[in-house]
Design a protein around this motif. Structure first.
Motif, mmCIF file in Angstrom:
data_model
loop_
_atom_site.group_PDB
_atom_site.id
_atom_site.type_symbol
_atom_site.label_atom_id
_atom_site.label_comp_id
_atom_site.label_asym_id
_atom_site.label_seq_id
_atom_site.Cartn_x
_atom_site.Cartn_y
_atom_site.Cartn_z
ATOM 1 N N UNK A 172 23.603 -20.118 -2.622
ATOM 2 C CA UNK A 172 24.692 -20.066 -1.643
ATOM 3 C C UNK A 172 26.026 -20.435 -2.285
ATOM 4 N N UNK A 173 26.006 -21.405 -3.183
ATOM 5 C CA UNK A 173 27.241 -21.775 -3.873
ATOM 6 C C UNK A 173 27.749 -20.629 -4.743
ATOM 7 N N UNK A 174 26.818 -19.928 -5.403
ATOM 8 C CA UNK A 174 27.230 -18.787 -6.232
ATOM 9 C C UNK A 174 27.858 -17.693 -5.374
ATOM 10 N N UNK A 175 27.269 -17.449 -4.200
ATOM 11 C CA UNK A 175 27.851 -16.448 -3.291
ATOM 12 C C UNK A 175 29.232 -16.882 -2.823
ATOM 13 N N UNK A 176 29.406 -18.162 -2.629
ATOM 14 C CA UNK A 176 30.699 -18.681 -2.175
ATOM 15 C C UNK A 176 31.774 -18.482 -3.240
ATOM 16 N N UNK A 177 31.398 -18.744 -4.506
ATOM 17 C CA UNK A 177 32.358 -18.583 -5.606
ATOM 18 C C UNK A 177 32.644 -17.113 -5.874
ATOM 19 N N UNK A 178 31.600 -16.291 -5.799
ATOM 20 C CA UNK A 178 31.772 -14.859 -6.035
ATOM 21 C C UNK A 178 31.931 -14.488 -7.489
ATOM 22 N N UNK A 179 31.481 -15.336 -8.405
ATOM 23 C CA UNK A 179 31.538 -15.062 -9.838
ATOM 24 C C UNK A 179 30.163 -15.330 -10.456
ATOM 25 N N UNK A 180 29.877 -14.790 -11.643
ATOM 26 C CA UNK A 180 28.589 -15.066 -12.296
ATOM 27 C C UNK A 180 28.388 -16.569 -12.436
ATOM 28 N N UNK A 181 27.243 -17.062 -11.966
ATOM 29 C CA UNK A 181 27.023 -18.511 -11.910
ATOM 30 C C UNK A 181 25.614 -18.869 -12.361
ATOM 31 N N UNK A 182 25.468 -20.109 -12.756
ATOM 32 C CA UNK A 182 24.147 -20.662 -13.063
ATOM 33 C C UNK A 182 23.458 -20.996 -11.742
ATOM 34 N N UNK A 183 22.290 -20.425 -11.532
ATOM 35 C CA UNK A 183 21.563 -20.654 -10.284
ATOM 36 C C UNK A 183 20.218 -21.358 -10.501
ATOM 37 N N UNK A 184 19.873 -21.663 -11.758
ATOM 38 C CA UNK A 184 18.623 -22.361 -12.028
ATOM 39 C C UNK A 184 18.781 -23.868 -12.005
ATOM 40 N N UNK A 185 19.951 -24.349 -12.389
ATOM 41 C CA UNK A 185 20.179 -25.791 -12.469
ATOM 42 C C UNK A 185 21.652 -26.089 -12.263
ATOM 43 N N UNK A 186 21.921 -27.332 -11.871
ATOM 44 C CA UNK A 186 23.286 -27.842 -11.808
ATOM 45 C C UNK A 186 23.349 -29.104 -12.644
ATOM 46 N N UNK A 187 24.528 -29.726 -12.749
ATOM 47 C CA UNK A 187 24.676 -30.905 -13.578
ATOM 48 C C UNK A 187 25.240 -32.086 -12.816
#
Length: 281
Positions: A172-187
């Motif tokens: 959902x965060x990746x969809x919100x940003x609308x750019x290629x994102x890391x979706x397996x892990x966060x930091x």
């Protein structure tokens, strides 16, 4: 007939079945506790191996932005780029030292254009249950370090409202940003808790504790054994009761004797023999 023959009755067969079922359940619970201990020990090993290790570039640690291995939890990664403060969100119902509040998640655009989600820390909630004031993310190009954690996914029935999320849902965060994102892990942002005087507050170091799972497992296995001990005790009590009811309580292994002849009967028999001899004379 054996004094233990009552054990062949349907009633005692039912008792045995119940004890066996009880033992199976206890052993299953004991095995479950051993498995939980193994998971706790594996987490302790990850903390020891990763938490204080040197940072590696995030692209090297996560060559596939959509993948994450559980053994990478707490691994330190280096991030170079800029925060996307306009896309920042808070995640509700997050515990911290006995209180409930929010965690601040700010997308971070790396130098290669990929976005990585950074949990900058915890903030309290105000009297209205809303996020309290906290420091903005640094502006411009920065270099920071973070410890990897798996995304939390989405929980049924819990949705996001504006900038307030129910979980750290990386999709959902990746969809919100609308750019290629890391979706397996966060930091989780690496910061010195003593230096972070104002929110967002740094996360506490995870506890190295295997828990009481081993002792719980042993207790369940002992309970399983005690079930059979109790069944044997009950069977012996019934054996004694049946023997008393029949009027002959005889302990196993006790020798038996033939009844002794009364002395008077023996004396009368001798007198008769003497009279018979005299009559023959």
């Amino acid at each position: 007939m054996s004094e233990w023959s009552f054990l062949r009755s349907p009633r005692w067969a039912g008792y045995l079945a119940l004890v066996v079922l009880f033992a199976v359940v206890c052993c299953a619970l004991g095995t479950w506790q051993l498995n939980r201990r193994a998971e706790a020990l594996a987490e302790v090993a990850r903390i020891d191996a990763n938490y204080d290790a040197d940072a590696v570039p995030v692209a090297e640690a996560l060559p596939d932005p959509a993948s994450f291995d559980v053994d990478q939890r707490w691994q330190v990664v280096a991030l170079s780029g800029e925060y996307l403060a306009a896309e920042e969100v808070v995640v509700r119902n997050r515990p911290f030292e006995g209180s409930s509040g929010f965690e601040v998640v700010t997308p971070f655009r790396l130098d290669d254009g990929t976005v990585f989600m950074v949990n900058r820390g915890w903030i309290a909630q105000n009297s209205e249950g809303r996020p309290s004031e906290y420091a903005d993310a640094p502006t411009g190009h920065v270099t920071v370090e973070a410890r990897l954690k798996a995304g939390e996914g989405r929980i049924a029935g819990r949705t996001s409202t504006g900038d307030e999320f129910a979980t750290i849902d990386l999709e959902e965060l990746a969809d919100r940003v609308g750019e290629p994102s890391y979706t397996g892990a966060y930091g989780v942002l690496v910061q010195n808790r003593e230096d972070a005087a104002e929110p967002p507050l740094a996360a506490a170091r995870p506890v190295r504790d295997e828990g009481p799972h081993l002792s719980y497992a042993l207790q369940w296995f002992v309970f399983a054994l005690l079930g059979f001990v109790g069944l044997a005790w009950a069977a012996n009590q019934e054996r004694k009761g049946l023997a008393e009811a029949s009027g002959a309580v005889v302990e196993p292994g006790t020798p038996t004797r033939a009844p002794r002849r009364p002395k008077r009967e023996k004396a009368d028999a001798d007198a008769d023999l003497e009279d018979e001899v005299l009559d023959r004379r």
